[in-house]
Design a protein around this motif. Structure first.
Motif, PDB file in Angstrom:
ATOM      1  N   SER A   1       0.780  -1.239   0.000  1.00 34.66           N
ATOM      2  CA  SER A   1       0.000   0.000   0.000  1.00 34.66           C
ATOM      3  C   SER A   1       0.808   1.283   0.000  1.00 34.66           C
ATOM      4  O   SER A   1       0.225   2.371  -0.054  1.00 34.66           O
ATOM      5  CB  SER A   1      -0.921   0.006   1.226  1.00 34.66           C
ATOM      6  OG  SER A   1      -0.164   0.063   2.428  1.00 34.66           O
TER       7      SER A   1
ATOM      8  N   ASN B   1      -5.736   4.286  -8.337  1.00 37.64           N
ATOM      9  CA  ASN B   1      -5.224   3.445  -7.254  1.00 37.64           C
ATOM     10  C   ASN B   1      -4.627   2.153  -7.809  1.00 37.64           C
ATOM     11  O   ASN B   1      -3.575   1.694  -7.362  1.00 37.64           O
ATOM     12  CB  ASN B   1      -6.334   3.125  -6.262  1.00 37.64           C
ATOM     13  CG  ASN B   1      -6.816   4.346  -5.509  1.00 37.64           C
ATOM     14  OD1 ASN B   1      -6.048   5.274  -5.270  1.00 37.64           O
ATOM     15  ND2 ASN B   1      -8.093   4.341  -5.144  1.00 37.64           N
TER      16      ASN B   1
ATOM     17  N   TRP C   1      -0.255   3.794  -2.681  1.00 35.11           N
ATOM     18  CA  TRP C   1      -1.638   4.252  -2.828  1.00 35.11           C
ATOM     19  C   TRP C   1      -2.330   4.527  -1.503  1.00 35.11           C
ATOM     20  O   TRP C   1      -3.461   5.009  -1.469  1.00 35.11           O
ATOM     21  CB  TRP C   1      -2.463   3.251  -3.637  1.00 35.11           C
ATOM     22  CG  TRP C   1      -2.408   1.810  -3.181  1.00 35.11           C
ATOM     23  CD1 TRP C   1      -1.631   0.828  -3.718  1.00 35.11           C
ATOM     24  CD2 TRP C   1      -3.168   1.187  -2.134  1.00 35.11           C
ATOM     25  NE1 TRP C   1      -1.853  -0.371  -3.065  1.00 35.11           N
ATOM     26  CE2 TRP C   1      -2.795  -0.183  -2.090  1.00 35.11           C
ATOM     27  CE3 TRP C   1      -4.125   1.642  -1.236  1.00 35.11           C
ATOM     28  CZ2 TRP C   1      -3.345  -1.089  -1.178  1.00 35.11           C
ATOM     29  CZ3 TRP C   1      -4.680   0.747  -0.321  1.00 35.11           C
ATOM     30  CH2 TRP C   1      -4.285  -0.599  -0.300  1.00 35.11           C
TER      31      TRP C   1
ATOM     32  N   LEU D   1      -2.708  -1.037  -6.278  1.00 32.10           N
ATOM     33  CA  LEU D   1      -3.872  -1.663  -5.661  1.00 32.10           C
ATOM     34  C   LEU D   1      -4.344  -2.815  -6.548  1.00 32.10           C
ATOM     35  O   LEU D   1      -4.473  -2.652  -7.767  1.00 32.10           O
ATOM     36  CB  LEU D   1      -4.997  -0.640  -5.489  1.00 32.10           C
ATOM     37  CG  LEU D   1      -6.304  -1.148  -4.876  1.00 32.10           C
ATOM     38  CD1 LEU D   1      -6.128  -1.404  -3.377  1.00 32.10           C
ATOM     39  CD2 LEU D   1      -7.435  -0.151  -5.101  1.00 32.10           C
TER      40      LEU D   1
ATOM     41  N   HIS E   1     -10.529   4.730  -8.571  1.00 30.83           N
ATOM     42  CA  HIS E   1     -10.127   3.328  -8.482  1.00 30.83           C
ATOM     43  C   HIS E   1      -9.054   3.020  -9.519  1.00 30.83           C
ATOM     44  O   HIS E   1      -8.075   2.313  -9.224  1.00 30.83           O
ATOM     45  CB  HIS E   1     -11.344   2.429  -8.684  1.00 30.83           C
ATOM     46  CG  HIS E   1     -11.027   0.969  -8.577  1.00 30.83           C
ATOM     47  ND1 HIS E   1     -10.501   0.395  -7.446  1.00 30.83           N
ATOM     48  CD2 HIS E   1     -11.147  -0.050  -9.494  1.00 30.83           C
ATOM     49  CE1 HIS E   1     -10.319  -0.904  -7.644  1.00 30.83           C
ATOM     50  NE2 HIS E   1     -10.692  -1.188  -8.878  1.00 30.83           N
TER      51      HIS E   1
ATOM     52  N   GLY F   1      -8.625  11.032  -6.118  1.00 33.87           N
ATOM     53  CA  GLY F   1      -8.270   9.655  -6.433  1.00 33.87           C
ATOM     54  C   GLY F   1      -9.428   8.877  -7.037  1.00 33.87           C
ATOM     55  O   GLY F   1     -10.592   9.097  -6.700  1.00 33.87           O
TER      56      GLY F   1
ATOM     57  N   HIS G   1      -5.713   6.785  -1.828  1.00 30.03           N
ATOM     58  CA  HIS G   1      -6.872   5.987  -2.225  1.00 30.03           C
ATOM     59  C   HIS G   1      -8.174   6.497  -1.636  1.00 30.03           C
ATOM     60  O   HIS G   1      -9.254   6.139  -2.111  1.00 30.03           O
ATOM     61  CB  HIS G   1      -6.664   4.510  -1.869  1.00 30.03           C
ATOM     62  CG  HIS G   1      -6.913   4.151  -0.443  1.00 30.03           C
ATOM     63  ND1 HIS G   1      -6.083   4.527   0.581  1.00 30.03           N
ATOM     64  CD2 HIS G   1      -7.907   3.431   0.148  1.00 30.03           C
ATOM     65  CE1 HIS G   1      -6.540   4.064   1.727  1.00 30.03           C
ATOM     66  NE2 HIS G   1      -7.649   3.391   1.499  1.00 30.03           N
TER      67      HIS G   1
END
Length: 459
Positions: free
Chosen positions: A143, A160, A146, A165, A157, A155, A150
């Motif tokens: 992580s 990320n 991100w 991610l 998806h 941000g 996130h």
């Protein structure tokens, strides 16, 4: 609805849930998450703030925010991943390690590969703890790149994912992540050998949609759908079957996994075909039934084909143009077991290719409301039902029917009341596979037939 569905799925046979609880998965840094480069694993503690995922009550506006509490649930299957490391220090874990000469299980690489988020020191952040077990980053990826973005307004998806991610909404990605430990991985320290099982490790069992429900710590609300799309349980289940066959045959075809000295690695074979009561008397009592899907020599241990049987039904339902080729490759694979290692390896690679092609087709296919009904009927049709001669395949079949029934309820195809009426039939099928010691193939096939006919009436 998700919570009700997961609760219903807890009716699984005890051996299957025991395997789920004891063998819990991690995702190796050398896998697809290599896209994160030198990203580090920051540990569960970095996710546990009260403004993040550490609330005692799930009342967050965007996500529940009680995900850590769900992950740590001490008495439920939802907490199995957090208990994975502790299982190594249990009497069973100590006994297995002692039998295999591994030293302490809590420091043995062969155990930590699946009972923890197992990464080298150079990839561990300041708050990372191996003793956390299978933590958030085992599934969601390292992580460090991100973590701080996130949850930010700018941000997305997609951004990320670009930072490392893991896109678990993709059924093929999710299946590969889970299978690393819930079947095995070639990346190291993620493979349950027959020796481990002889020492006491439970048989590995897996079904992607079921296990996803048991480990789901979030709600699929409108916000989730806007960001990632809604999960289609039929697609998830079908792709999971295809990826399981692909993973199984890939590992089997590798010399370091498929053999154990002069013997094959028995992990790949059906446990209960050998582990049955032997009676030495004047009248022989056969402990198996002829299986039309396995053209193997009499007396040979059969390959564990639980996912192969399911994928055959899936192919005939959702990809009929590929079904014949898959079934042919499956039979050739079983047949090659009686010919030699080189022939079996070649046949395994061919079957893996067919399974991978099916996975891609199933992942990209559009699904309709009647698909769950169709595949349920295919699981019990005259081509599939006679293949349920062994415990593992039968257990996989009843998990599938239960998974698909719950998908029908969630999508409004069957009412909760109607599903409750069918539950007695499902429970009879579960009872038939509750213990391998008392498994009776004919009784199971009858119970499964009752359940699938009851579902078919509601179509």
């Amino acid at each position: 609805m998700i919570r009700i569905r997961a609760k219903a799925l807890l009716l699984l046979a005890a051996p299957l849930l025991a395997a789920a609880a004891f063998l819990t998965g991690s995702f190796h840094a050398s896998d697809a998450q290599a896209q994160a480069g030198g990203a580090t694993y920051e540990g569960v503690a970095t996710c546990a703030g009260s403004t993040c995922h550490g609330r005692a009550e799930g009342n967050g506006e965007v996500v529940r925010q009680d995900e850590i509490a769900s992950w740590q649930e001490p008495s439920s299957s939802t907490g199995a991943h957090s208990r994975a490391f502790a299982a190594l220090a249990s009497p069973r874990g100590r006994q297995i390690a002692a039998s295999l000469g591994l030293g302490s299980a809590t420091s043995a690489q062969a155990c930590l590969g699946c009972h923890a988020t197992y990464v080298p020191k150079s990839r561990q952040g300041a708050r990372f703890l191996t003793a956390d077990g299978v933590g958030c980053e085992s599934c969601h990826g390292p992580s460090s790149r991100w973590l701080s973005s996130h949850y930010g307004v700018p941000g997305t998806h997609a951004s990320n994912v670009s930072l490392g991610l893991t896109p678990l909404e993709n059924p093929q990605v999710r299946a590969k992540v889970c299978l690393d430990c819930h079947y095995g991985s070639a990346d190291g320290n993620q493979f349950v050998t027959h020796s481990m099982m002889a020492a006491g490790h439970p048989r590995v069992a897996f079904e992607l949609d079921l296990f996803s429900a048991l480990q789901q710590h979030h709600d699929e609300d409108g916000d989730y759908a806007a960001r990632k799309g809604r999960t289609d349980s039929v697609r998830l289940w079908a792709v999971g079957q295809a990826e399981a066959v692909a993973r199984s045959t890939d590992l089997f075809s590798r010399p370091g996994f498929g053999t154990m000295g002069v013997f094959p690695e028995y992990y790949f074979y059906d446990c209960h075909s050998c582990h049955r009561q032997i009676k030495d008397g004047p009248q022989r009592q056969l402990t198996f039934e002829t299986n039309p899907g396995r053209p193997i020599p009499f007396g040979m241990a059969p390959y564990n084909d639980e996912n192969i049987i399911m994928l055959s039904a899936v192919a005939r339902t959702f990809a009929p143009g590929r079904a014949a080729a898959f079934d042919s490759a499956s039979k050739n694979f079983h047949r090659a077991m009686g010919e030699g290692r080189s022939q079996a390896t070649a046949a395994a690679q061919k079957l893996r290719g067919e399974a991978s092609a099916l996975s891609a087709a199933l992942a990209g296919r559009a699904y309709s409301g009647n698909d769950a009904f169709s595949v349920v009927q295919m699981i019990s049709d005259t081509a599939t039902n006679p293949r349920f001669t062994d415990y593992a395949g039968s257990a996989q079949a009843v998990m599938a029917v239960d998974t698909l029934l719950n998908a029908m309820v969630r999508e409004g195809r069957i009412t909760v009341g109607a599903a409750a009426g069918i539950r007695a039939n499902i429970n009879r099928a579960y009872s038939a596979v509750r213990s391998p010691e008392v498994y009776q193939p004919a009784a199971f096939r009858a119970a499964l037939g009752q359940a699938t006919r009851a579902i078919g009436v509601l179509r």
